[in-house]
Design an enzyme around this catalytic site. Structure first.
Site, PDB file in Angstrom:
ATOM      1  N   SER A  56       0.854  -1.178   0.000  1.00 55.91           N
ATOM      2  CA  SER A  56       0.000   0.000   0.000  1.00 55.91           C
ATOM      3  C   SER A  56       0.893   1.232   0.000  1.00 55.91           C
ATOM      4  CB  SER A  56      -0.882   0.002   1.261  1.00 55.91           C
ATOM      5  OG  SER A  56      -1.493   1.256   1.445  1.00 55.91           O
ATOM      6  N   TYR A  64      -1.183  -0.704  10.888  1.00 53.42           N
ATOM      7  CA  TYR A  64      -1.267  -1.012   9.461  1.00 53.42           C
ATOM      8  C   TYR A  64      -0.062  -0.427   8.728  1.00 53.42           C
ATOM      9  CZ  TYR A  64      -3.256  -1.224   4.721  1.00 53.42           C
ATOM     10  OH  TYR A  64      -3.483  -1.465   3.374  1.00 53.42           O
TER      11      TYR A  64
END
Length: 287
Positions: A142, A155
């Site tokens: 990501s 995350y």
């Protein structure tokens, strides 16, 4: 040489979202696809739909369990005539919210799925690829693996790890003829962003956009791939800023509050699943 047609490609977390879109795109290019997912019912349903496009099979997979991952890869090799040409480590979860509200279970789920699962997949599939001097590992990370974002602390940690892992592994395996790539999308229009409201210039991309990036990466391998491409330069610029500059940029991009201020009711179902994403679910997953 075609790097997709006739190749055996295994994809984790492929019963929905980015993984399913990628499986679809690869089948359309003539690949033999093997999908894995911890939700057995959803995985079986996905295989039924994908069978209309080409040669596909699917098996239960918990990426946090090394034995489960090894079994999945063994079955993929059997389906693929003895070897796997490409492994796409796609499985991932994204619990969000204030760091101090994260439970131990949520933290472990995020790290185990997003980082440990990728490490395990790479370590299990690489020996055969090295022996054959051929293969490609694609890790779906990501842009949060480059840009620190409030409300995504754990995350961020997991995705930063995947970016670093992929770059280092790419250099280590290059002399053995094995490619390693990391694909870095921004917010993707899947359940991962349910309940959030993007207010900045970074708009969600579709799972099909990530699938196209994977196809392009297989056709012409490179280590770092962002979707869309220009956002990588924005992310790299952010890494060079001091604290004030970084916080100013996050605010301009709408990243300062998007994962702190969200609709908890709309997100509840996904959060429950993401915070306990370990173990194979034999039947429809409860939320």
């Amino acid at each position: 040489m075609d790097n997709i047609q006739g190749k055996t490609i295994a994809i984790t977390g492929a019963a929905r979202g980015i993984g399913y879109a990628t499986a679809t795109a690869l089948l359309q290019r003539g690949a033999r696809v093997v999908i894995g997912d911890r939700d057995v019912a959803l995985q079986e349903s996905a295989v039924v739909k994908l069978t209309k496009l080409g040669q596909v099979s699917g098996y239960p997979l918990d990426v946090t369990d090394r034995e489960s991952f090894a079994t999945f890869l063994d079955k993929a090799r059997t389906d693929g005539g003895g070897h796997i040409d490409v492994l796409i480590n796609n499985a991932g979860v994204m619990p969000i919210g204030p760091f101090l509200d994260e439970t131990e279970q949520s933290i472990r789920s995020t790290i185990e799925v997003n980082l440990y699962g990728v490490i395990t997949g790479c370590q299990l599939v690489a020996p055969d690829m090295i022996a054959r001097r051929s293969g490609h590992i694609i890790n779906i990370s990501s842009l949060s693996g480059l840009i620190p974002v409030p409300g995504q602390v754990v995350y961020n940690a997991s995705k930063f790890g995947v970016v670093g892992l992929s770059a280092a592994l790419a250099d280590e395996l290059a002399p053995h003829g094995v490619e390693v790539s990391v694909v870095m999308p921004p917010f993707t229009n899947t359940e991962l962003i349910s309940g959030t409201t993007g207010s900045g210039p970074i708009k969600p991309v579709e799972p099909e956009d990530i699938a196209k990036a994977v196809i392009k990466t297989l056709d012409k391998p490179k280590t770092h791939v962002s979707v869309p491409t220009p956002l990588r330069f924005t992310a790299q610029a952010a890494q060079m800023l001091g604290p004030r500059g970084r916080r100013w940029l996050n605010k301009r991009l709408g990243l300062d509050r998007v994962f702190l201020d969200f609709d908890t009711t709309a997100r509840q179902s996904y959060e429950q699943r993401a915070r306990a994403a370990q173990g194979v679910v034999d039947g429809p997953e409860k939320s």
